[in-house]
Write a protein that holds these residues in place. Structure first.
Motif, PDB file in Angstrom:
ATOM      1  N   ILE A1121       0.859  -1.184   0.000  1.00 47.86           N
ATOM      2  CA  ILE A1121       0.000   0.000   0.000  1.00 47.86           C
ATOM      3  C   ILE A1121       0.894   1.231   0.000  1.00 47.86           C
ATOM      4  O   ILE A1121       1.640   1.465   0.960  1.00 47.86           O
ATOM      5  N   LEU A1124      -2.623   6.459   0.995  1.00 43.49           N
ATOM      6  CA  LEU A1124      -3.986   6.425   1.507  1.00 43.49           C
ATOM      7  C   LEU A1124      -4.560   7.827   1.478  1.00 43.49           C
ATOM      8  O   LEU A1124      -3.830   8.812   1.653  1.00 43.49           O
ATOM      9  N   SER A1131     -11.300   0.677   2.723  1.00 42.68           N
ATOM     10  CA  SER A1131      -9.986   0.681   2.108  1.00 42.68           C
ATOM     11  C   SER A1131      -9.851  -0.504   1.179  1.00 42.68           C
ATOM     12  O   SER A1131     -10.852  -1.015   0.656  1.00 42.68           O
ATOM     13  N   LEU A1132      -8.618  -0.967   1.013  1.00 45.29           N
ATOM     14  CA  LEU A1132      -8.281  -1.982   0.017  1.00 45.29           C
ATOM     15  C   LEU A1132      -9.013  -3.290   0.275  1.00 45.29           C
ATOM     16  O   LEU A1132      -9.158  -3.733   1.417  1.00 45.29           O
ATOM     17  N   ALA A1185      -0.142   3.032   5.375  1.00 42.98           N
ATOM     18  CA  ALA A1185       0.657   3.006   4.155  1.00 42.98           C
ATOM     19  C   ALA A1185       1.989   2.329   4.444  1.00 42.98           C
ATOM     20  O   ALA A1185       2.566   2.464   5.534  1.00 42.98           O
ATOM     21  N   LEU A1225      -9.003  -1.009  -5.294  1.00 40.80           N
ATOM     22  CA  LEU A1225      -8.507   0.211  -4.643  1.00 40.80           C
ATOM     23  C   LEU A1225      -9.713   1.059  -4.276  1.00 40.80           C
ATOM     24  O   LEU A1225     -10.107   1.982  -4.999  1.00 40.80           O
ATOM     25  N   GLN A1228     -10.179   4.670   0.964  1.00 34.34           N
ATOM     26  CA  GLN A1228      -8.932   5.331   1.336  1.00 34.34           C
ATOM     27  C   GLN A1228      -7.750   4.897   0.476  1.00 34.34           C
ATOM     28  O   GLN A1228      -6.824   5.665   0.270  1.00 34.34           O
ATOM     29  N   CYS A1229      -7.748   3.685  -0.009  1.00 37.39           N
ATOM     30  CA  CYS A1229      -6.586   3.163  -0.736  1.00 37.39           C
ATOM     31  C   CYS A1229      -6.466   3.862  -2.088  1.00 37.39           C
ATOM     32  O   CYS A1229      -7.341   3.740  -2.945  1.00 37.39           O
ATOM     33  N   GLN A1230      -5.363   4.582  -2.288  1.00 36.99           N
ATOM     34  CA  GLN A1230      -5.150   5.351  -3.505  1.00 36.99           C
ATOM     35  C   GLN A1230      -4.159   4.698  -4.460  1.00 36.99           C
ATOM     36  O   GLN A1230      -4.271   4.854  -5.666  1.00 36.99           O
ATOM     37  N   VAL A1232      -1.231   1.192  -5.023  1.00 42.68           N
ATOM     38  CA  VAL A1232      -0.543  -0.031  -4.602  1.00 42.68           C
ATOM     39  C   VAL A1232       0.506  -0.372  -5.647  1.00 42.68           C
ATOM     40  O   VAL A1232       0.406   0.045  -6.815  1.00 42.68           O
TER      41      VAL A1232
END
Length: 1500
Positions: A1121, A1124, A1131-1132, A1185, A1225, A1228-1230, A1232
């Protein structure tokens, strides 16, 4: 004598004159005391129920004053909702409303109360009549209903100004009117009196017969003004094949046809012996035989209506005749047990004396009929027996009917209750006669009497009446513009109930076409169109037409449904993608085929054997809000039609002129559970969730040498093990006694089962090249007997090699729809594919159709691939070297309607691959700069839009958009012609040998250029017959280049059938290379860093990415990750899927993926979007992250989760091989990045040690920390978990009730939760169902509910605190057992009165079983007195311990009532997310409403 009183209010003086002569008195008022949810308005004349979406009762209102004798108290229904069942209830009561304690519903009134509810009349809550008047539940908004108490003590019911007769007698003189705003009815208004309609006059029929006014007919659907929507239909002088007894109305005075008083052991007769009902329908399925009270006369109709069905059993009603006298008959358990004098219709077949004589009598199956459907039979004077379904004659069942027969009905299985429909009922006879008149004579054509001379031919036929919409339409639809336009006025509030039908039946070859005027973008789905045999004047319109189970064909999306079942999955243009201004149409041709049109373009035949005189149907569903009928005149010509050879006897596939279409179909003889539909092209297994075998189907003729018999799997279920089996047999279908499975045959049969080749039931070879059990929906299976007697199988067009040899010449293809496989259909690939039989012999040619658009002859463009040589002045092209670089273009762009066609001249057998044909917006002179001038293959063209047909797939810019399209180009031979046509509607059509395969793509850009790759020899294009092998290999590596041939004299035949190496089979460890993300991803994803980094650039969803290489067993895949965004929640999510990527577009989030898929999100594990358990690792939503997440599938098919290199244990089982990793994604997950096996994330912003340009000294200190991982230490046992396990052992519960120990136990203490927030320490002991996903894992769980589709795992989850002494009894029964603490501590009753079936969500009567208290919050369910604390002692512990137990359960939706807590919740209780804290307590009394999911234990 004074005229009878007319409808009016409850006040004012009675009128002594004729009704309507005096001005009507004002409307009466409602009493101010009402039910607790009712509010009054308009001066006490209007009442509304509050919270209609949450509450269904407490809506009782009474009149302010007692009713005066003869005056009618009438209310108008102003508003209804669709959340509940049941509706308005009316009646009278002797109780004074000023002193009344209002019950929850009108059926709870006692002390002298009469209530009409639905079709029932109740007195003080007890039923008096069960079949009275119209069904009040069917009334709509604007309908009026009233009650009248006469001076003679009679209660009469009035609906829409019509008197329905006496509902009850013995009414006291002082009564108040009662109205209950129950269920769907939420608002009413008292209306003033109105004039009484004039009495019906006698009707004079043809021949001088007089029809006296009959009893009031059933209520018809009405318009807003309350007038019946259906206009009266003209009746003929005499109906042919009259369904009435001889002598016309003489049957009215003879003995009525009723059920005989002597009947089956479980039959209960009522309604004057017109209604029969089977007792204990949930416990017994037979002993429901009932006969008529007298023999049937010649031509007399015996017709019944299905009133009630249950969903527990398979099989349903059976009907027929018997020569046995009911007075002397010893009734059997089922009529098919009788071996003499009995003819029965069962399912869709005919049984004589218990043995099947006609397997496929009609297309309707009695097992598929619904409540309200009619079934009838009649014995003609010529001894012919006919059956009727919903008034439609199904033809002659037998001509050997005895002279004296009784009607017989067997209420078997699902059928519980039926009622005889009498012929002398006016509305039934009118409906039946009109149906016969339409079926035998086109509208507007006068009937000639028998024997009359034929009239002379006229120069032109009279014009057909203009097509309009019928005024009887869906609840949320309206017909305007003089019947030309239909709309949903509140399209943004409701998405269904928008069904409209044509006002008359369609003529043969008459096109019914509508234009979409208006659309909304709030809903999914759109317009649906089709035909139905149901008369709109008498049809009770469903919410959507696909809910009808008889006589209906609909095009929905890009599929076709018949009676609610999908028969074609990939048919034509997707209706869900249409826009305002587009047109859709339907036509029934005179040969019985049904065709659909989109924007004037024919989509091909959709159904066969459609009966005549069908009504057009339009369903304004979802986005479609308004449509208008478009006048088109004659039907447009269909693709591929010619003037020659176009006869009704042709194959449903159609053919090109002079061509010979394949006549391969499924044979009419098949296994007991198989059903053949779609003109013999589709086979399915009925009752697929209760039956797994007896579904063998066989080809209708023997296969020719080299002929391919190919099917596509269209539907599967996940209930059984094993799947489809396929092969050949030398046994003729007429000589075959179909066994349970085809592998039971011990002679002349060769089958492929899984990976085993079986001959005569014995395994002769294992580990064949393919595994049928591993195939999924959409896979194609083909069988071929070659000229040398070899049997070959083809999977998705790829030859799997010789399975066995020495087959006899005449063999039939056999398919066994076993286990998981439910439905298959024949593909178009039925032509010869074994060209080794006659090399150089071209197939029979068909004359090319005339060019649809005149213009100059097309030639090839001068710019072409580097291996292409052009000749014949640009009319021929040949590939002279290599296997690629064979692109050629048309010289000019294609105009709308223009066809570009080529012929195959030569093949090069050394290579695998396939010709590809398509359209591109890239002009040939604008290729990529530099050598080579053109890319090696068509799929490598640059960005401008390109549409390509490759094999049987359609691709746009390299991405598959459609599978199983048309015939597979891989199997075409020398001499075949292949063309591409650009439609006038910007669509692309493929044409093979002059036959249009239908639209392959839509929205094609302008201008377009035709293109195709060329093959080695000859002046024209060629088609190699095998798949390409230079694609990515299965495993973890990149694509390998295909070797070039050495020369024309050195062929490489081994290249034709090369397969990918198995994972791990490329040496030790294998040089797989780093995995990368696939270019097919969510629309908000941006790939970088060599497709190893994925970033979501906008929004919070549309972030799905898939790894392009399959995950080898035993190999760890990791991602890191990188970034975020705290703006969002969640999230992811990550997981694996067994579906190869790129075959279908990706959904907005991971939970929308099609099966099979296993997804990890937060703490949950989801299988096919359904949560199956929680994993033992950390909450994925809380990871920061820099965290590395990994997935590994071990050799046993178990999925492991890794966090920062540590194995968190098994999270799921049964993962197939190969599988593909996917990530979502989300939130929150922006960003990877894929981490290589050495720990190299390769990310642009990661640790400096992970970059590729670092020095050795930069990483030497970190090798032990981040690149090398020691095996994780085994987890230490939790002492609290062991303590709870010891208490559980004291309960002496058998281990068979629980899953294996490795999966079943989980601790929620703080240590085991890794700081998860201080959850109450509980151990979950689970039955195997949630963890292994199959109820058959243990036999001791008790009966499970019979559910179709998702099963009980879709039910809401709740908890039930109980005592330790009740645990074993609950496990034995498989559901909760009320204990001493199960009764809620409230004093008031929690269940509403249930003297009738209503919308109350499943709460039983007060005298039923004790209620169960559940809660969605475990902390509340664990309170005492729910979870009673018990004491126990442990050896070595000085004092006693306290323990509590609770069950985790699934609860059937609608079987419980949610309410406020009766106990004070603990202050620390945190209700589950989205739950109202005032609804913590769920109460149910229904048996079978719960299914056990887990046992929870807590020890002090």
């Amino acid at each position: 004598m004074a005229a009878p009183p007319g409808p009016g209010g409850g006040s004012g003086e009675p009128s002594g004159g004729p009704p309507g002569a005096a001005s009507p008195p004002p409307a009466p008022e409602l009493h101010p005391r009402t039910g607790r949810l009712v509010s009054l308005s308009q001066g006490g004349r209007s009442a509304a129920r509050a919270q209609p979406g949450q509450e269904f009762n407490h809506g009782l209102v009474l009149s302010r004053e007692p009713l005066r004798p003869g005056r009618i108290f009438t209310v108008r229904i102003d508003r209804k909702v669709n959340s509940w069942s049941g509706s308005i209830e009316v009646g009278v009561t002797a109780l004074d409303p000023a002193e009344l304690e209002f019950p929850s519903s009108a059926t709870g009134l006692r002390g002298g109360s009469w209530v009409v509810s639905g079709c029932s009349v109740l007195r003080d809550g007890r039923s008096l009549r069960e079949d009275f008047g119209p069904d009040l539940d069917a009334l709509g908004e604007g309908d009026r209903v009233g009650v009248q108490a006469t001076a003679g003590g009679e209660l009469r019911l009035w609906v829409n100004g019509r008197d329905w007769g006496v509902a009850a007698a013995g009414i006291p003189p002082r009564v108040w009117a009662v109205v209950d705003l129950y269920g769907k009815c939420t608002q009413v208004t008292v209306v003033p009196p109105e004039a009484m309609p004039p009495a019906p006059q006698p009707e004079v029929l043809g021949g001088g017969a007089t029809l006296l006014p009959p009893e009031p007919p059933p209520l018809l659907p009405t318009e807003s003004n309350g007038v019946a929507a259906a206009r009266p239909q003209p009746r003929p002088d005499k109906f042919p094949d009259s369904l009435e007894p001889p002598g016309g109305s003489a049957g009215l005075t003879n003995e009525a046809l009723l059920f005989h008083e002597k009947c089956g052991a479980l039959i209960k007769l009522s309604n004057g012996h017109k209604t029969a009902e089977r007792r204990r329908p949930l416990d017994e399925f037979n002993n429901g035989v009932v006969l008529t009270n007298r023999p049937l006369r010649d031509g007399e109709m015996f017709e019944i209506r299905i009133d009630k069905l249950v969903d527990k059993w398979s099989g349903s009603i059976e009907i027929g005749v018997t020569a046995h006298n009911p007075n002397s008959l010893e009734y059997p358990a089922t009529m098919t047990n009788l071996r003499s004098g009995t003819i029965m219709m069962s399912g869709c077949g005919i049984l004589t004396n218990g043995k099947g004589t006609r397997r496929e009598y009609c297309e309707f199956s009695l097992d598929e009929l619904q409540e309200g459907d009619h079934i009838g039979l009649t014995r003609k004077a010529n001894n012919a027996l006919h059956f009727y379904i919903n008034g439609v004659d199904q033809g002659v069942a037998t001509t050997l009917t005895p002279q004296v027969v009784y009607g017989v009905v067997d209420l078997y299985g699902m059928a519980v209750k039926v009622t005889i429909v009498h012929n002398h009922n006016h509305s039934d006879r009118l409906r039946r006669n009109n149906a016969i008149l339409r079926a035998l004579s086109p509208e507007g054509t006068p009937r000639r009497p028998p024997g009359a001379a034929h009239p002379p031919p006229r120069p032109c036929a009279p014009p057909a009446p203009r097509l309009l919409f019928h005024p009887n339409c869906g609840q949320k639809a309206a017909v305007v513009n003089e019947g030309r336009t239909a709309l949903r006025p509140h399209a943004t509030d409701d998405f269904n109930h928008g069904v409209v039908l044509s006002a008359r039946a369609l003529r043969d070859n008459e096109l019914f076409q509508v234009r979409i005027d208006k659309m909304v973008d709030k809903w999914a789905g759109s317009i649906e169109i089709g035909v139905t045999t149901h008369n709109p004047a008498y049809l009770q319109l469903p919410s959507t037409m696909t809910n009808l189970r008889s006589g209906t064909w609909m095009m929905t999306g890009n599929g076709v449904m018949h009676n609610g079942t999908t028969v074609l999955d990939e048919y034509g243009h997707n209706l869900d993608r249409l826009k305002a201004g587009d047109t859709v149409g339907v036509v029934r041709r005179d040969d019985g085929t049904l065709h659909f049109f989109v924007n004037g373009a024919p989509q091909g035949p959709a159904a066969w054997n459609v009966p005549p005189n069908v009504y057009a149907v339009v369903d304004l569903y979802g986005q479609a809000a308004q449509a208008t009928i478009v006048d088109e005149g004659e039907v447009p010509p269909l693709s591929g039609e010619g003037s020659d050879g176009d006869s009704p006897g042709e194959s449903p596939e159609g053919s090109s002129p002079g061509g010979s279409p394949s006549d391969l179909r499924f044979h009419r003889l098949h296994g007991a559970n198989a059903v053949i539909t779609n003109g013999g092209r589709t086979a399915l297994r009925q009752n697929c969730r209760s039956e797994f075998n007896d579904a063998i189907v066989i080809s209708n003729r023997a296969l020719r040498d080299g002929e391919l018999f190919e099917i596509v799997i269209q539907k599967m279920v996940d209930r059984w093990s094993g799947s489809i089996e396929a092969g050949v047999t030398a046994i003729r279908p007429e000589d075959l006694e179909f066994p349970n499975t085809m592998t039971d045959i011990d002679y002349d049969t060769w089958m492929l089962s899984g990976t085993a080749i079986m001959q005569d039931g014995n395994t002769m070879r294992n580990n064949y090249g393919c595994d049928l059990d591993a195939l999924g929906t959409g896979a194609r299976i083909g069988m071929m007997r070659t000229g040398t007697g070899d049997l070959r199988y083809f999977i998705d067009g790829a030859d799997q090699g010789v399975a066995c040899s020495g087959l006899p010449p005449e063999v039939y293809a056999v398919v066994d729809l076993y286990g998981q496989c439910v439905q298959v259909s024949l593909t178009g690939a039925t032509g010869p594919a074994d060209n080794s039989l006659a090399p150089g012999a071209p197939p029979e040619k068909a004359c090319p159709p005339p060019s649809p658009a005149p213009g100059p002859c097309q030639r090839f463009h001068g710019r072409c691939g580097q291996n292409v040589a052009l000749g014949a002045e640009g009319l021929g092209a040949a590939r002279v070297a290599g296997y690629c670089h064979g692109l050629v273009f048309s010289r000019s762009h294609l105009r709308p309607g223009e066809l570009f066609e080529v012929r195959i001249e030569a093949l090069d057998e050394r290579w695998a691959g396939s010709v590809r044909l398509g359209l591109t917006a890239l002009p040939p002179g604008q290729g990529p700069p530099g050598p080579p001038a053109l890319p090696p293959t068509l799929l490598d063209l640059p960005t401008p839009p390109t549409w390509v047909v490759s094999g049987a797939e359609v691709r746009r810019n390299g991405t598959p958009t459609r599978h199983n399209y048309g015939v597979s180009l891989d199997r075409l031979a020398v001499g075949n012609r292949l063309g591409i046509r650009r439609g006038a509607d910007d669509s692309m059509h493929l044409v093979v040998d002059g036959q249009d395969m239908g639209p392959a793509a839509t929205g094609v850009a302008k201008p377009m250029t035709s293109l195709s790759p060329r093959t080695p020899r000859g002046p024209g294009p060629v088609w190699p017959r095998h798949r390409r092998v230079h694609r990515q290999w299965g495993g973890w590596g990149r694509a390998r280049p295909l070797p070039q041939p050495l020369s024309h004299a050195q062929p490489l035949p081994h290249l034709r059938h090369q397969r990918p190496p198995p994972p791990g089979g490329d040496g030790a460890g294998g040089d797989w290379g780093p995995p990368t993300f696939l270019g097919c991803h969510g629309k908000n994803i941006l790939l970088s860093n060599g497709n190893r980094t994925a970033s979501r650039v906008s929004s919070y969803n549309q972030g799905l990415v898939v790894v392009g290489q399959p995950l080898p067993p035993g190999r760890l895949f990791q991602v890191q990750i990188d970034a975020l965004n705290p703006q969002w929640s969640s999230s992811l999510a990550l997981g694996v899927t067994g579906a190869p990527p790129g075959r279908s577009p990706l959904p907005a989030c991971a939970h929308g993926l099609k099966r099979p898929a296993w997804i990890l999100q937060r703490r949950g594990v989801f299988h096919n979007a359904r949560k199956i358990r929680e994993h033992s690792g950390p909450n994925l939503e809380a990871l920061p992250a820099g965290t590395r997440l990994g997935l590994l599938v071990d050799l046993g098919g178990r999925l492991h989760l890794y966090v920062n290199g540590r194995d968190q244990g098994v999270v799921a089982g049964g993962v197939p091989t190969p599988c593909y990793v996917l990530l979502d994604l989300y939130g929150q997950c922006q960003q990877v990045t894929i981490v290589s096996e050495g720990g190299d994330g390769g990310g642009p912003s990661g640790d400096p040690r992970t970059r590729g340009d670092m020095e050795k000294a930069d990483v030497v200190d970190g090798v032990k920390e981040s690149l090398c991982w020691a095996p994780p230490a085994p987890p230490q046992p939790c002492p609290y978990q062991a303590l709870c396990a010891r208490f559980k052992d004291l309960l002496l519960l058998p281990d068979e009730y629980f899953a294996p120990r490795a999966l079943r136990s989980r601790c929620f203490c703080e240590g085991c939760e890794r700081g998860g927030g201080g959850v109450t320490p509980v151990i979950l002991e689970s039955p195997p169902c949630p963890w292994v996903g199959a109820a058959s894992a243990s036999g001791g769980l008790g009966p499970k509910p019979r559910l179709e589709g998702g099963g009980w795992q879709k039910w809401p989850r709740a908890y039930h605190g109980t005592s330790a002494g009740v645990v074993r009894r609950s496990l034995d029964r498989g559901e909760l057992v009320p204990g001493p603490s199960s009764v809620p501590p409230k004093a008031e009753p929690l269940a509403p009165p249930t003297s009738r079936s209503g919308p109350a969500p499943g709460v039983g009567p007060a005298s039923g079983p004790a209620p169960l208290v559940l809660s969605p919050a475990l902390g509340y369910a664990a309170l005492e007195p729910f979870a009673k604390r018990v004491q126990f002692r442990e050896p070595g512990w000085p004092r006693a311990r306290g323990a509590q137990v609770a069950f985790e359960v699934w609860v059937r939706p609608g079987s419980f009532r949610a309410g406020p807590p009766s106990l004070r919740p603990p202050p620390s209780l945190d209700p589950p997310e989205g739950l109202d804290p005032t609804q913590l307590e769920w109460v149910t009394k229904e048996p079978g409403a719960t299914v056990l999911a887990g046992l929870l234990v807590r020890v002090d």
